[in-house]
Design an enzyme around this catalytic site. Structure first.
Site, PDB file in Angstrom:
ATOM      1  N   TYR A   1       0.854  -1.180   0.000  1.00  0.00           N
ATOM      2  CA  TYR A   1       0.000   0.000   0.000  1.00  0.00           C
ATOM      3  C   TYR A   1       0.898   1.240   0.000  1.00  0.00           C
ATOM      4  O   TYR A   1       1.524   1.581   1.003  1.00  0.00           O
ATOM      5  CB  TYR A   1      -0.898   0.032   1.229  1.00  0.00           C
ATOM      6  CG  TYR A   1      -1.987  -1.025   1.281  1.00  0.00           C
ATOM      7  CD1 TYR A   1      -2.274  -1.823   0.182  1.00  0.00           C
ATOM      8  CD2 TYR A   1      -2.732  -1.223   2.434  1.00  0.00           C
ATOM      9  CE1 TYR A   1      -3.261  -2.783   0.235  1.00  0.00           C
ATOM     10  CE2 TYR A   1      -3.735  -2.178   2.501  1.00  0.00           C
ATOM     11  CZ  TYR A   1      -4.001  -2.955   1.403  1.00  0.00           C
ATOM     12  OH  TYR A   1      -4.989  -3.914   1.454  1.00  0.00           O
TER      13      TYR A   1
ATOM     14  N   PRO B   1     -16.841  -4.935   0.358  1.00  0.00           N
ATOM     15  CA  PRO B   1     -18.078  -5.213   1.095  1.00  0.00           C
ATOM     16  C   PRO B   1     -19.321  -4.572   0.499  1.00  0.00           C
ATOM     17  O   PRO B   1     -20.433  -4.923   0.889  1.00  0.00           O
ATOM     18  CB  PRO B   1     -17.785  -4.636   2.484  1.00  0.00           C
ATOM     19  CG  PRO B   1     -16.823  -3.521   2.224  1.00  0.00           C
ATOM     20  CD  PRO B   1     -15.941  -4.034   1.113  1.00  0.00           C
TER      21      PRO B   1
END
Length: 306
Positions: A55, A211
């Site tokens: 990241y 999600p």
């Protein structure tokens, strides 16, 4: 938050809404703002942060290190199986071989300033979404678990998780002691319901990524479902909050890691934990049809080749 919104993860009881740190890379030019966002998350009760060395090529892990040194108490979960690939067509490259997994753990330890990472997820590369392994990156699970358990025995990692895995891989891995599974999963893409049920039975945390669906252009979006929009209007909430809340209601072992670079969005995500559905609303959400992510991605790839 109610006690039902706390759950077990890697031997610790944490708030079931954590923080996915990937979006902190968007604050690369304002490190202080990135650290401040983590401080705000801690103030709101977040005590689980999900990261990876790839990241921002270590930037995000450095921000987490700053927050930890400032006194924030996070259960840090990182992942291995891919490494940074600065300047490449995608910001990561697969690193599935045992020696690469060990090196990735060491990189994470240095960047985070930790002697031990509480939870490290092994990101497999044998299913989509994401890059699929080829050539020397096709590595047997047993070889990977051997180095992961050795790192745990050495005290460099606290617990082992799995990411982007199939039901068969999870079953094979169970004897090694698995703390959590991270797979793509949402109200509209429930491909892995059997795996979720196995995780409930085995006391394994389920940590869905994507999600809210829609991570790729052809994938369905939770927020576009009429039942979700109706629930949001009735509750005075956003469709995003309803989608996150449904996951928490759906199974007791679900932990969320929504990510953001915005304090307002962070607060909205955390507030989703306070949503309570009546039976009628929950039944309407449960009735939303699931579209197989694998089949959608496969169809999209086929159309791209035509």
């Amino acid at each position: 938050m109610p006690s039902t919104q706390r759950g077990a993860l890697a031997g610790r009881t944490v708030f079931r809404v954590g923080f996915g740190a990937m979006q902190l890379e968007r604050l690369h030019d304002d490190r202080a703002a990135a650290v401040a966002l983590l401080h705000r998350a801690a103030e709101l009760g977040v005590d689980h942060v999900d990261t990876a060395q790839f990241y921002g090529n270590g930037f995000v892990n450095g921000v987490i290190r700053d927050a930890l040194e400032a006194g924030d108490d996070f259960l840090v979960a990182s992942k291995v199986g891919a490494d940074p690939n600065p300047g490449g067509p995608v910001p990561l490259r697969l690193a599935q071989r045992p020696e690469e997994l060990r090196a990735s753990v060491e990189d994470n330890l240095r960047a985070l300033g930790l002697d031990r990472i509480p939870l490290v997820n092994l990101r497999r590369a044998d299913r989509r979404p994401g890059v699929v392994a080829e050539g020397d990156q096709l590595v047997d699970l047993d070889d990977q678990l051997a180095v992961m358990t050795a790192l745990r025995d050495e005290g460099k990692i606290g617990a082992i998780g799995l990411s982007s895995v199939t039901l068969d891989i999870l079953r094979r891995a169970l004897p090694a002691g698995i703390a959590c599974v991270q797979n793509a999963y949402s109200l509209v893409s429930r491909d892995d319901e059997d795996m979720l049920e196995l995780c409930v039975a085995e006391d394994i945390a389920w940590v869905p990524f994507f999600p809210l669906g829609g991570a790729f252009p052809d994938l369905p979006k939770v927020t576009e479902e009429p039942a979700v929009q109706a629930a949001a209007r009735a509750l005075g909430r956003t469709p995003e909050q309803v989608g996150l809340a449904w996951l928490l209601h759906h199974a007791p072992n679900v932990h969320l890691i929504p990510g953001t670079a915005s304090a307002a969005h962070l607060e909205a995500n955390i507030a989703a934990a306070g949503i309570v559905f009546d039976d009628e609303t929950l039944a309407a959400l449960d009735a939303v049809p699931s579209r197989s992510m694998a089949s959608v991605l496969s169809r999209s790839m086929d159309e791209g080749r035509d």
